[in-house]
Scaffold this active site. Sequence first.
Site: not given
Ligand code: DX5
Ligand code: ZN
Length: 211
Positions: A7, A32, A34, A36, A65, A67, A136, A170
Amino acid sequence: MIKVAPSILAADPLNMERDVQRVIDAGCDWLHVDIMDAHFVPNLSYSPALVEALHKRFDIPLDVHLMMDNPEDYIDTFARAGAWGITIHAEIPGDVPAMLQKIRDLGLHVGLSVKPGTPAEAIEHLLKDVDMVLVMTVEPGFGGQKFQSAMLEKIRRLREMGFTGLIQADGGVSLANLPDLKAAGLDVAVMGTAMYRSKDPAKDMQMIHAM
Ligand code: DX5
Ligand code: ZN
């Protein structure tokens, strides 16, 4: 074999190219990314411009991903930017089946994610429409949180329901919990902190691929 999708949230934002190159050289399978929106989760991260820059620079599947509360307005944009797969959340308002179909129609890998409080049963009717379920294992929004081991049961449940697609975990995933995740039915490990902060990512990647 468990695939690894580091990620990018855990990469150094001022040295992203260097950090991404390091995990690619170490043998990761996907990246990956993310996204947000500060509504669905209490944090903001990247825009399609980062996906586009990664796509131009690196030849590796970009596992995006979302969110976001309103991913339907952005699926086309992320597809054009170079996403290989798009995962949306089951908990958002709107027509989730239609959004999954839109991702499918664009020829992308189709993912559906569930937060820790959403049971596997809530998405049972959608399992036939997706290539991957992202479970998650922390509350989405931030990297570096503690893995919730109760989510192992959700992964087992998805397999009991007959889901044969990919299952991705994740949040807080590390070498310490991967054996349990594998036993539960995991296929793809998202790893932020554990991979970007690893002293020897190539060695870790080999161990995970051998699981
Ligand atoms: C959280 C993200 C993850 C996060 C994982 O909302 O979707 O992808 O970056 O990071 P670690 O592996 O550090 O928990
Ligand atoms: Zn993620």
